[in-house]
Design a protein around this motif. Sequence first.
Motif, PDB file in Angstrom:
ATOM      1  N   VAL A 192      14.328   7.593  -8.299  1.00 23.96           N
ATOM      2  CA  VAL A 192      14.502   6.160  -8.073  1.00 23.96           C
ATOM      3  C   VAL A 192      13.184   5.589  -7.561  1.00 23.96           C
ATOM      4  CG1 VAL A 192      15.709   4.361  -6.772  1.00 23.96           C
ATOM      5  CG2 VAL A 192      16.968   6.364  -7.588  1.00 23.96           C
ATOM      6  N   LEU A 193      12.698   4.544  -8.211  1.00 20.64           N
ATOM      7  CA  LEU A 193      11.522   3.821  -7.754  1.00 20.64           C
ATOM      8  C   LEU A 193      11.958   2.681  -6.834  1.00 20.64           C
ATOM      9  CD1 LEU A 193       9.486   3.539 -11.094  1.00 20.64           C
ATOM     10  CD2 LEU A 193       9.420   5.358  -9.366  1.00 20.64           C
ATOM     11  N   SER A 194      11.157   2.415  -5.812  1.00 19.63           N
ATOM     12  CA  SER A 194      11.466   1.325  -4.890  1.00 19.63           C
ATOM     13  C   SER A 194      11.510  -0.006  -5.632  1.00 19.63           C
ATOM     14  CB  SER A 194      10.417   1.263  -3.776  1.00 19.63           C
ATOM     15  OG  SER A 194      10.472   2.423  -2.965  1.00 19.63           O
ATOM     16  N   PRO A 195      12.347  -0.926  -5.161  1.00 20.78           N
ATOM     17  CA  PRO A 195      12.486  -2.197  -5.865  1.00 20.78           C
ATOM     18  C   PRO A 195      11.250  -3.087  -5.717  1.00 20.78           C
ATOM     19  CG  PRO A 195      13.719  -2.236  -3.819  1.00 20.78           C
ATOM     20  CD  PRO A 195      13.232  -0.830  -3.991  1.00 20.78           C
ATOM     21  N   LYS A 196      11.098  -3.954  -6.674  1.00 25.21           N
ATOM     22  CA  LYS A 196      10.069  -4.990  -6.616  1.00 25.21           C
ATOM     23  C   LYS A 196      10.757  -6.324  -6.362  1.00 25.21           C
ATOM     24  CE  LYS A 196       7.165  -2.474  -9.924  1.00 25.21           C
ATOM     25  NZ  LYS A 196       6.321  -1.877  -8.865  1.00 25.21           N
ATOM     26  N   GLY A 197      10.025  -7.278  -5.820  1.00 24.33           N
ATOM     27  CA  GLY A 197      10.626  -8.572  -5.508  1.00 24.33           C
ATOM     28  C   GLY A 197      10.785  -8.746  -4.017  1.00 24.33           C
ATOM     29  N   GLY A 256      15.175   0.648 -11.260  1.00 30.86           N
ATOM     30  CA  GLY A 256      14.635   1.667 -10.360  1.00 30.86           C
ATOM     31  C   GLY A 256      15.024   3.071 -10.761  1.00 30.86           C
ATOM     32  N   LEU A 257      16.259   3.255 -11.237  1.00 29.80           N
ATOM     33  CA  LEU A 257      16.692   4.581 -11.677  1.00 29.80           C
ATOM     34  C   LEU A 257      15.973   4.956 -12.970  1.00 29.80           C
ATOM     35  CD1 LEU A 257      18.581   7.062 -11.491  1.00 29.80           C
ATOM     36  CD2 LEU A 257      20.276   5.718 -12.768  1.00 29.80           C
ATOM     37  N   GLN A 258      15.412   6.158 -12.995  1.00 30.76           N
ATOM     38  CA  GLN A 258      14.761   6.685 -14.195  1.00 30.76           C
ATOM     39  C   GLN A 258      15.209   8.121 -14.416  1.00 30.76           C
ATOM     40  OE1 GLN A 258      10.497   6.132 -13.455  1.00 30.76           O
ATOM     41  NE2 GLN A 258      10.553   4.253 -14.664  1.00 30.76           N
ATOM     42  N   VAL A 259      15.380   8.499 -15.688  1.00 34.18           N
ATOM     43  CA  VAL A 259      15.788   9.857 -16.058  1.00 34.18           C
ATOM     44  C   VAL A 259      14.719  10.451 -16.963  1.00 34.18           C
ATOM     45  CG1 VAL A 259      18.189   9.179 -15.836  1.00 34.18           C
ATOM     46  CG2 VAL A 259      17.155   9.175 -18.080  1.00 34.18           C
ATOM     47  N   GLN A 260      14.615  11.776 -16.916  1.00 37.42           N
ATOM     48  CA  GLN A 260      13.502  12.449 -17.598  1.00 37.42           C
ATOM     49  C   GLN A 260      13.997  13.089 -18.893  1.00 37.42           C
ATOM     50  OE1 GLN A 260      11.499  15.243 -15.011  1.00 37.42           O
ATOM     51  NE2 GLN A 260       9.510  14.769 -15.921  1.00 37.42           N
ATOM     52  N   ASN A 261      13.381  12.733 -20.007  1.00 34.62           N
ATOM     53  CA  ASN A 261      13.834  13.268 -21.292  1.00 34.62           C
ATOM     54  C   ASN A 261      13.229  14.635 -21.582  1.00 34.62           C
ATOM     55  OD1 ASN A 261      11.228  12.773 -22.272  1.00 34.62           O
ATOM     56  ND2 ASN A 261      11.835  11.057 -23.594  1.00 34.62           N
ATOM     57  N   LEU A 262      13.528  15.163 -22.745  1.00 37.87           N
ATOM     58  CA  LEU A 262      13.093  16.515 -23.099  1.00 37.87           C
ATOM     59  C   LEU A 262      11.583  16.677 -23.053  1.00 37.87           C
ATOM     60  CD1 LEU A 262      15.446  17.128 -26.152  1.00 37.87           C
ATOM     61  CD2 LEU A 262      15.623  18.242 -23.935  1.00 37.87           C
ATOM     62  N   ALA A 263      10.874  15.614 -23.387  1.00 37.62           N
ATOM     63  CA  ALA A 263       9.417  15.664 -23.413  1.00 37.62           C
ATOM     64  C   ALA A 263       8.792  15.448 -22.038  1.00 37.62           C
ATOM     65  CB  ALA A 263       8.883  14.617 -24.391  1.00 37.62           C
ATOM     66  N   GLY A 264       9.635  15.182 -21.029  1.00 38.65           N
ATOM     67  CA  GLY A 264       9.123  14.944 -19.687  1.00 38.65           C
ATOM     68  C   GLY A 264       8.815  13.488 -19.398  1.00 38.65           C
ATOM     69  N   GLU A 265       9.142  12.578 -20.337  1.00 36.17           N
ATOM     70  CA  GLU A 265       8.891  11.154 -20.139  1.00 36.17           C
ATOM     71  C   GLU A 265      10.001  10.540 -19.278  1.00 36.17           C
ATOM     72  OE1 GLU A 265       6.987  10.435 -24.595  1.00 36.17           O
ATOM     73  OE2 GLU A 265       9.154  10.264 -24.252  1.00 36.17           O
ATOM     74  N   GLY A 293       0.782  -1.228   0.000  1.00 36.86           N
ATOM     75  CA  GLY A 293       0.000   0.000   0.000  1.00 36.86           C
ATOM     76  C   GLY A 293       0.813   1.276   0.000  1.00 36.86           C
ATOM     77  N   ALA A 294       2.141   1.177   0.201  1.00 44.28           N
ATOM     78  CA  ALA A 294       2.981   2.370   0.201  1.00 44.28           C
ATOM     79  C   ALA A 294       3.252   2.820  -1.223  1.00 44.28           C
ATOM     80  CB  ALA A 294       4.297   2.084   0.916  1.00 44.28           C
ATOM     81  N   ASN A 295       3.643   4.099  -1.379  1.00 45.61           N
ATOM     82  CA  ASN A 295       4.016   4.546  -2.721  1.00 45.61           C
ATOM     83  C   ASN A 295       5.380   3.958  -3.088  1.00 45.61           C
ATOM     84  OD1 ASN A 295       6.220   6.252  -1.933  1.00 45.61           O
ATOM     85  ND2 ASN A 295       4.814   7.916  -1.478  1.00 45.61           N
ATOM     86  N   ASP A 296       5.784   4.167  -4.322  1.00 41.99           N
ATOM     87  CA  ASP A 296       7.011   3.532  -4.810  1.00 41.99           C
ATOM     88  C   ASP A 296       8.177   4.502  -4.899  1.00 41.99           C
ATOM     89  OD1 ASP A 296       6.181   5.076  -6.916  1.00 41.99           O
ATOM     90  OD2 ASP A 296       6.224   3.480  -8.417  1.00 41.99           O
ATOM     91  N   GLN A 297       8.164   5.570  -4.095  1.00 44.17           N
ATOM     92  CA  GLN A 297       9.225   6.577  -4.161  1.00 44.17           C
ATOM     93  C   GLN A 297      10.425   6.144  -3.330  1.00 44.17           C
ATOM     94  OE1 GLN A 297       8.442  10.861  -4.280  1.00 44.17           O
ATOM     95  NE2 GLN A 297       9.697  11.107  -2.441  1.00 44.17           N
ATOM     96  N   GLY A 298      11.486   5.714  -4.023  1.00 46.42           N
ATOM     97  CA  GLY A 298      12.758   5.506  -3.358  1.00 46.42           C
ATOM     98  C   GLY A 298      13.401   6.845  -3.061  1.00 46.42           C
TER      99      GLY A 298
END
Length: 365
Positions: free
Chosen positions: A265-270, A222-231, A196-201
């Motif tokens: 960073v998103l929290s890990p799954k597993g 988990g690591l994500q980077v934001q491109n020019l379009a905001g994706e 039930g917690a959010n996934d914000q690492g």
Amino acid sequence: MVASRDFSSVPVLDYSLLSSAETRSKFIEQLRHALVNVGFLYLSNHTVSSELTSSLIQYIPQLFALPQEEKEKIKMANSEHFLGYSKLGAELTKGAVDYREQFDFATRHDSRWKPGDPDYYRLWGSPQWPDEDLIPGFRQTFETYLEQVQELSYTFSSLISEALGLGPDGLAKFYDEDRLMQHRSKIVKYPIPPPGANDQGVGPHYDAGFSTFLLQASEHRGLQVQNLAGEWIDAPPIPGTFVINFGKALEFVTGGLARATSHRVLSPKGDTPRYSVPFFQNISLTIKLADEVLDFPPEILKLRDARGVIASTDSVNFSEFHTEPSGKVNLIGRVKSHPDVAERHYPELFKVIFPSGFSGKGSAY
């Protein structure tokens, strides 16, 4: 509209290309593209020992498995340098809890501060280390690792300068002599969040300095980077590489030519935690970036214009580079992240930033 030079993956650069005159120019061209259009890259075949890195990775679960009372003995609140242990969930980003536990360390350094000096001289100093008897060999392993990454970071800064048309020494003025420099690192654990917690690492943010060298020390995404379009674009672990990103100081001093890219960073799954080891290369405490003017060749400046406009993000921070020396900017960031440490060691600045006092968790951004 998505910019024509937008990215959908993070490029991988092969450091070994620099060993040959025939391939060196290819590396510099790839680095230039990453600087201007992406803000992130993977670096393979680098100079940091793989055996040393493997040894460090083996220590990390042991570090977090230390008894809680031992970790608390080196808690960050003890340190005017903001170095030490932070318990799980001690920080916020954009109002949400960062679900991580971490130790802040740094390269060897004797604080230069003396009475009458600026407070931000106190930002750098000796780290706190866990009891050697409880985790024998860890300190020596990590200090050696930090020395090797530091050396790589200086070489890489020269390559950045070359890629931006400034020559190999074009950024040298932003660093002091070795005895006056210190670089910061963290060892971070991202646990599996409860149901039930959010996934914000850690929430969307920028880094402050010129460059960050990240060791992804487990197999988790988990690591994500934001491109020019905001994706949001995944940057999964690639064995044997560093993920390098460029910070707000480099973006500022290059007039936006080099990109500081928002990341999270998103929290890990597993059923196992994610581990990472970022190394944050600092610049001189005393330099005021607003006073520095860099002269780029016209053909390099055209690359920025061709890139397109970066989508707005909510990762706004480190705006003080317009008015303050680098050390003050970083101290302000530390105070916002760790008000409990600031209230104890920097009471006057704490009152300026938190005039009504503070209760709860720090919020870096």
